[in-house]
Scaffold this motif. Structure first.
Motif: not given
Length: 189
Positions: A73-75, A78-79, A84, A88-89, A101, A104, A106
């Motif tokens: 999942s995004p995490g 991604n931040v 993201a 949102d994560v 968190v 991610g 990426s």
């Protein structure tokens, strides 16, 4: 615990100062970092008014998502790459008083993401929203990633596994982390 952060009892004066972010690291893999982080988070989250966030800082092989059944999942990655927003994560599992968190998904290299200028700002944002941020990291003796993360955390907790982690490996990890605030060790197994 206090409103300013958690306190650790120690004979060292600096170790008694409050901290809001705690990096959990070990010399090598398979020494129990993630399980220790999750158990610590669940235990501390039971304290009244203590809001706990677990961050999977191992952008290469993090396993917090696997433990939760929501891997890929995004995490955090991604931040850091800008795809993201922090809000949102953040995940909360039903029935658990802890937020998460994940590492991610990426496609940018972990080293590039951890060298980003915004890493410190993101950690400050996390500690602004949570009483305690626990960061699970890659092994200290294998990658420089842990040192990059430690530079943005208030304290470091080292993990070792009985009959697995050698004295030499632990001593190297302690030396490598000596410029940061190491507050103690946990012996697993």
């Amino acid at each position: 615990a206090s409103a300013a952060g958690c306190r650790v009892m120690s004979t060292q004066a600096h170790a008694a100062q409050p901290f809001r972010s705690l990096m959990v690291a070990s010399p090598g893999p398979q020494e129990g970092k993630t399980v220790t982080v999750l158990n610590l988070a669940l235990s501390l989250a039971m304290l009244p008014s203590l809001k706990v966030l677990v961050v999977d800082g191992d952008l290469r092989r993090g396993s917090v998502g696997k433990w939760l059944g929501v891997d890929d999942s995004p995490g955090l990655s991604n931040v850091l790459d800008g795809s993201a927003r922090f809000e949102d994560v953040v995940l909360q599992c039903e029935g658990l008083p802890v937020h998460f968190v994940l590492r991610g998904n990426s496609k940018l290299p972990a080293a590039e993401l951890l060298h980003s200028a915004g890493l410190g700002n993101h950690f400050r944002k996390m500690t602004g929203h949570y009483s305690l941020v626990l960061v699970d990291t890659p092994p200290v003796n294998l990658l420089a990633d842990a040192q990059l993360i430690a530079a943005h955390c208030d304290a470091v907790l080292l993990i070792a596994r009985a009959f697995s982690t050698s004295r030499k490996e632990l001593e190297k990890a302690v030396r490598d982390m000596s410029r940061f605030r190491v507050i103690g060790t946990v012996l697993n197994g």
